[in-house]
Enzyme design. Structure first.
Site, PDB file in Angstrom:
ATOM      1  N   LEU A 126       1.135  -1.029  -0.194  1.00 17.33           N
ATOM      2  CA  LEU A 126      -0.171  -0.078  -0.102  1.00 17.33           C
ATOM      3  C   LEU A 126       0.724   1.229   0.195  1.00 17.33           C
ATOM      4  O   LEU A 126       0.957   1.975  -0.867  1.00 17.33           O
ATOM      5  CB  LEU A 126      -0.992  -0.142   1.160  1.00 17.33           C
ATOM      6  CG  LEU A 126      -1.800   0.874   1.162  1.00 17.33           C
ATOM      7  CD1 LEU A 126      -2.962   1.346   0.330  1.00 17.33           C
ATOM      8  CD2 LEU A 126      -2.432   0.995   2.852  1.00 17.33           C
ATOM      9  N   GLU A 128       3.232   4.047  -0.135  1.00 20.34           N
ATOM     10  CA  GLU A 128       4.612   4.675  -1.214  1.00 20.34           C
ATOM     11  C   GLU A 128       5.900   5.567  -1.018  1.00 20.34           C
ATOM     12  O   GLU A 128       5.337   5.649   0.179  1.00 20.34           O
ATOM     13  CB  GLU A 128       4.195   5.134  -2.878  1.00 20.34           C
ATOM     14  CG  GLU A 128       2.844   4.282  -3.313  1.00 20.34           C
ATOM     15  CD  GLU A 128       2.735   4.166  -4.685  1.00 20.34           C
ATOM     16  OE1 GLU A 128       2.920   5.166  -5.481  1.00 20.34           O
ATOM     17  OE2 GLU A 128       1.284   3.370  -5.005  1.00 20.34           O
ATOM     18  N   PRO A 129       7.072   5.500  -1.857  1.00 18.58           N
ATOM     19  CA  PRO A 129       7.638   6.762  -1.523  1.00 18.58           C
ATOM     20  C   PRO A 129       7.455   8.780  -1.078  1.00 18.58           C
ATOM     21  O   PRO A 129       7.304   8.919   0.553  1.00 18.58           O
ATOM     22  CB  PRO A 129       7.862   6.570  -1.909  1.00 18.58           C
ATOM     23  CG  PRO A 129       8.424   5.341  -3.095  1.00 18.58           C
ATOM     24  CD  PRO A 129       7.026   5.123  -3.195  1.00 18.58           C
ATOM     25  N   ALA A 131       3.499   8.483  -0.454  1.00 16.16           N
ATOM     26  CA  ALA A 131       2.129   8.262  -0.531  1.00 16.16           C
ATOM     27  C   ALA A 131       2.164   7.358   0.476  1.00 16.16           C
ATOM     28  O   ALA A 131       1.977   5.838   0.995  1.00 16.16           O
ATOM     29  CB  ALA A 131       1.031   7.553  -0.970  1.00 16.16           C
ATOM     30  N   GLY A 132       2.260   8.001   2.373  1.00 18.83           N
ATOM     31  CA  GLY A 132       1.972   7.400   3.702  1.00 18.83           C
ATOM     32  C   GLY A 132       1.090   7.324   4.180  1.00 18.83           C
ATOM     33  O   GLY A 132      -0.334   6.638   3.430  1.00 18.83           O
ATOM     34  N   SER A 133       0.717   8.291   4.797  1.00 18.18           N
ATOM     35  CA  SER A 133      -0.733   8.799   5.389  1.00 18.18           C
ATOM     36  C   SER A 133      -1.609   9.130   4.468  1.00 18.18           C
ATOM     37  O   SER A 133      -2.682   8.413   4.873  1.00 18.18           O
ATOM     38  CB  SER A 133      -0.629   9.664   6.999  1.00 18.18           C
ATOM     39  OG  SER A 133       0.480   9.537   7.911  1.00 18.18           O
ATOM     40  N   GLN A 343      15.610   4.003  32.107  1.00 17.68           N
ATOM     41  CA  GLN A 343      16.273   4.803  32.854  1.00 17.68           C
ATOM     42  C   GLN A 343      16.377   2.929  33.860  1.00 17.68           C
ATOM     43  O   GLN A 343      17.430   3.747  34.977  1.00 17.68           O
ATOM     44  CB  GLN A 343      14.719   6.209  33.276  1.00 17.68           C
ATOM     45  CG  GLN A 343      15.682   7.298  34.122  1.00 17.68           C
ATOM     46  CD  GLN A 343      16.751   8.267  33.699  1.00 17.68           C
ATOM     47  OE1 GLN A 343      17.198   7.706  31.569  1.00 17.68           O
ATOM     48  NE2 GLN A 343      17.181   8.612  34.250  1.00 17.68           N
ATOM     49  N   GLU A 370       1.288   1.022  10.441  1.00 20.16           N
ATOM     50  CA  GLU A 370      -0.532   1.305  10.149  1.00 20.16           C
ATOM     51  C   GLU A 370      -1.248   2.086  11.267  1.00 20.16           C
ATOM     52  O   GLU A 370      -2.465   1.914  11.643  1.00 20.16           O
ATOM     53  CB  GLU A 370      -1.585  -0.426  10.850  1.00 20.16           C
ATOM     54  CG  GLU A 370      -0.690  -2.082  11.005  1.00 20.16           C
ATOM     55  CD  GLU A 370      -1.386  -2.947  10.344  1.00 20.16           C
ATOM     56  OE1 GLU A 370      -2.445  -2.328  10.425  1.00 20.16           O
ATOM     57  OE2 GLU A 370      -0.478  -3.772  10.680  1.00 20.16           O
ATOM     58  N   SER A 373       0.376   8.342  15.312  1.00 13.55           N
ATOM     59  CA  SER A 373      -0.688   8.694  16.481  1.00 13.55           C
ATOM     60  C   SER A 373      -1.081   9.536  15.491  1.00 13.55           C
ATOM     61  O   SER A 373      -2.526   9.875  16.430  1.00 13.55           O
ATOM     62  CB  SER A 373       0.281   8.717  16.711  1.00 13.55           C
ATOM     63  OG  SER A 373       0.490   7.590  17.577  1.00 13.55           O
TER      64      SER A 373
END
Length: 389
Positions: A126, A128-129, A131-133, A343, A370, A373
């Site tokens: 799905l 692409e370089p 086309a993420g979000s 920590q 997927e 946030s």
């Protein structure tokens, strides 16, 4: 109201935990040091336990179990190693589920038996370089010519896409233009031995070192028209529906990571001494672990509530909202959990001698994969009726 998993779910958890601790945990450091990516023997071990076929129909060799059962398995594998947890999650959620949900009888018969048995893996192309979000902005194209789809384009960050066991990758591509001028996006199944399909060299990643992740190139790739998965023009919508289950599963993966951080930190706080006393006796340490316990419990409740809503057949929008809430909270809680653990371990938290450094590296992607946030906050806001963009 019951907030407890069933007796069957808890019995299954013990089986998977025993497998993860005995068959996987002792080998993680060696597999990572070898630098060969996803170990086939780990996949085969999960396959022998039947994990890849948990939610598949019995007709194809699956167990026909619910999403809750899959989440239990992912949580327990992720508690030992996030790379192997995401391998299972992607194999089922992005590899098997689209075919099981939208495939024809012929497509299911051809692909599902091997995938369900864990003899093969499948990916879903799905992202692409550029086309993420905004995955709807895909540039990969597929043209129907003489009964074949001719595909050209590229994909990025695709899990389970270039391993020796990978048999097929479903790709989203522009197949035309809709009446309102938008891109018509369809899903097409591409066997990995198709000429013109190339899984480029694996990424060098911050974390998830044992996960198989590649950029993909499609250069005049030709597959039969019958390889269309689902309806033409519905590829993106189909994927969004599949993604709801995926977000719940990613949330389970995050729960496993947060639980691992809590387990290791409590053990270390009882063992490590400073000024003649266990560091867990100090409020500065104990209170951090108390807060971490709260975050783990909240994450687990949100995750399994979302899974229960899905399994109970509740309205789609209710499941979508719960999935986004669980994914947002659990992924951010897991990132915080690794910071707390590092920590508490002090200098050792920065060393590969303990798994904390690996947990720290692996955590960040949970807030990205997927649906970031930020995307989850948009979806949750829209679920509240707000016209947010």
């Amino acid at each position: 109201m019951s907030f407890a998993l069933s007796e069957d779910h808890e019995s299954f958890r013990k089986v998977v935990r025993d497998f993860a601790e005995k068959a996987l945990a002792p080998n993680i450091e060696r597999w990572e040091a070898e630098g060969k990516g996803l170990p086939t023997e780990a996949v085969q071990g999960m396959a022998e336990l039947g994990l890849f076929g948990l939610t598949a129909e019995e007709e194809y060799g699956g167990a026909g179990a619910d999403l809750t059962t899959l989440c239990v398995a992912i949580e327990e594998i992720g508690r030992v190693d996030q790379s192997l947890g995401i391998t299972l999650e992607a194999a089922v959620g992005l590899g098997i589920n689209p075919i099981a949900t939208y495939g024809t009888a012929e497509q299911k018969a051809q692909w599902l038996p091997d995938l369900v048995a864990g003899r093969a893996l499948a990916g879903f192309g799905l992202t692409e370089p550029e086309a993420g979000s905004d995955a709807g902005g895909t540039r990969t194209k597929a043209v129907l010519t003489d009964g074949e789809w001719v595909i050209d384009g590229s994909k990025a960050f695709i899990t389970n896409s270039g391993h020796e066991m990978t048999s097929v990758v479903t790709v989203t591509a522009r197949t035309g233009t809709t009446a309102d001028g938008n891109a018509e996006i369809s899903a097409i199944m591409v066997p990995t031995n198709t000429p013109g399909f190339t899984a480029e060299p694996a990424y060098r990643k911050l974390g998830w070192h044992l996960s198989d992740t590649h950029p993909l190139t499609y250069d005049n790739v030709r597959v039969p028209e019958a390889n269309l998965l689902g309806e033409r023009g519905r590829g993106f919508a189909q994927f969004l529906n599949i993604l709801d289950d995926g977000r719940i599963a990613i949330s389970a993966l995050a729960v496993g990571l947060a639980q691992a951080c809590l387990d290791h930190s409590v053990a270390y706080a009882l063992e490590r001494k400073a000024f003649g006393q266990p560091i867990g006796k100090k409020q500065g340490v104990a209170f951090q672990l108390a807060d971490l316990q709260v975050a783990v419990e909240a994450s687990r409740l949100l995750t399994y509530k979302a899974a229960w809503l899905k399994d109970s057949g509740r309205p789609v929008q209710e499941v979508k909202q719960a999935a986004s809430i669980a994914k947002l909270y659990s992924s951010e809680a897991a990132v915080s959990a690794t910071r707390t653990a590092a920590q508490i371990f002090g200098g050792y938290g920065f060393m590969e001698e303990y798994p904390i450094a690996r947990f720290y590296r692996d955590a960040k992607i949970l807030e990205i994969g997927e649906g970031t946030s930020e995307v989850q906050r948009i979806l949750i806001s829209r679920g509240l009726g707000l016209p947010v963009e």
